[in-house]
Design a protein around this motif. Structure first.
Motif, PDB file in Angstrom:
ATOM      1  N   LEU A  42      44.374  40.135  30.508  1.00 46.94           N
ATOM      2  CA  LEU A  42      45.175  39.644  29.271  1.00 46.94           C
ATOM      3  C   LEU A  42      44.094  39.674  27.997  1.00 46.94           C
ATOM      4  CD1 LEU A  42      47.756  38.264  28.037  1.00 46.94           C
ATOM      5  CD2 LEU A  42      46.825  36.009  28.542  1.00 46.94           C
ATOM      6  N   ASP A  43      44.602  40.548  27.026  1.00 46.05           N
ATOM      7  CA  ASP A  43      43.489  41.041  26.009  1.00 46.05           C
ATOM      8  C   ASP A  43      44.324  40.760  24.627  1.00 46.05           C
ATOM      9  OD1 ASP A  43      41.388  42.054  27.660  1.00 46.05           O
ATOM     10  OD2 ASP A  43      42.777  43.769  28.094  1.00 46.05           O
ATOM     11  N   GLU A  56      40.514  38.664  32.774  1.00 46.04           N
ATOM     12  CA  GLU A  56      40.892  39.452  34.143  1.00 46.04           C
ATOM     13  C   GLU A  56      41.013  38.411  35.253  1.00 46.04           C
ATOM     14  OE1 GLU A  56      39.774  44.037  33.490  1.00 46.04           O
ATOM     15  OE2 GLU A  56      38.273  42.933  34.211  1.00 46.04           O
ATOM     16  N   TRP A  57      42.108  38.894  36.077  1.00 44.78           N
ATOM     17  CA  TRP A  57      41.939  38.125  37.172  1.00 44.78           C
ATOM     18  C   TRP A  57      42.145  39.126  38.269  1.00 44.78           C
ATOM     19  CZ3 TRP A  57      44.598  36.693  32.808  1.00 44.78           C
ATOM     20  CH2 TRP A  57      44.510  35.759  32.293  1.00 44.78           C
ATOM     21  N   TYR A  58      41.745  38.513  40.097  1.00 43.76           N
ATOM     22  CA  TYR A  58      41.995  38.997  41.042  1.00 43.76           C
ATOM     23  C   TYR A  58      43.657  38.999  41.253  1.00 43.76           C
ATOM     24  CZ  TYR A  58      36.928  40.129  41.603  1.00 43.76           C
ATOM     25  OH  TYR A  58      35.601  40.162  41.547  1.00 43.76           O
ATOM     26  N   GLU A  59      44.078  39.693  42.262  1.00 41.64           N
ATOM     27  CA  GLU A  59      45.435  39.432  42.423  1.00 41.64           C
ATOM     28  C   GLU A  59      45.730  38.294  43.033  1.00 41.64           C
ATOM     29  OE1 GLU A  59      48.475  42.557  44.583  1.00 41.64           O
ATOM     30  OE2 GLU A  59      46.345  43.143  44.793  1.00 41.64           O
ATOM     31  N   PRO A  83      34.717  37.995  44.016  1.00 39.21           N
ATOM     32  CA  PRO A  83      36.119  37.532  44.582  1.00 39.21           C
ATOM     33  C   PRO A  83      36.201  36.074  45.234  1.00 39.21           C
ATOM     34  CG  PRO A  83      35.906  39.973  45.249  1.00 39.21           C
ATOM     35  CD  PRO A  83      34.706  39.330  44.500  1.00 39.21           C
ATOM     36  N   ASN A  84      34.939  35.645  45.788  1.00 42.80           N
ATOM     37  CA  ASN A  84      34.781  34.263  46.315  1.00 42.80           C
ATOM     38  C   ASN A  84      34.495  33.187  45.243  1.00 42.80           C
ATOM     39  OD1 ASN A  84      32.230  34.806  45.457  1.00 42.80           O
ATOM     40  ND2 ASN A  84      31.452  34.632  47.700  1.00 42.80           N
ATOM     41  N   GLY A  85      34.611  33.687  43.882  1.00 40.04           N
ATOM     42  CA  GLY A  85      34.494  32.571  42.860  1.00 40.04           C
ATOM     43  C   GLY A  85      33.080  32.583  42.346  1.00 40.04           C
TER      44      GLY A  85
END
Length: 121
Positions: A42-43, A56-59, A83-85
């Protein structure tokens, strides 16, 4: 003019100046990217140029990165996560977006991997 468009919408395009267009007009609003139905990017754009927050987010919905652009350039602090935060990187840019001032990186366990600052040896 819509407030949010999908980057893959057939009515979204780029002009020769690499500005974002929607239905042939310079776009102002949010541009989202979807993957498998989930929003993964989202930009914010103003007059076709990235300007404002960017995320941006992971799936799976885990935050991947966040930062801010001003007139198409990164400004202030931007961050990336594994990915693990766990925080993966933090980069600091000048307020005019022309200079990277610092960069720090961590591995997936949070151990420092890089620590660089402009002007430091």
């Amino acid at each position: 003019m819509p407030g949010r468009v999908d980057i893959d919408d057939p009515e979204v395009d780029m002009d020769q100046g690499l500005r974002l267009l929607h239905r042939g007009e310079l776009f102002t609003g949010e541009v989202e990217e979807r993957l498998g139905g989930a929003v993964v990017g989202l930009d914010a754009y103003v007059a076709g140029v990235q300007h404002g927050p960017s995320r941006e987010w992971y799936e799976d919905g885990t935050l991947r990165s966040e930062g801010t652009a001003r007139e198409g350039r990164p400004v202030g602090a931007s961050r990336e996560w594994h990915p693990n935060g766990v925080l993966a990187a933090e980069t600091e840019f000048s307020e005019d977006g022309m200079t990277m001032l610092a960069e720090r990186r961590w591995d997936e366990e949070g151990r420092p991997a890089k620590n660089w600052r402009a002007g430091a040896e």
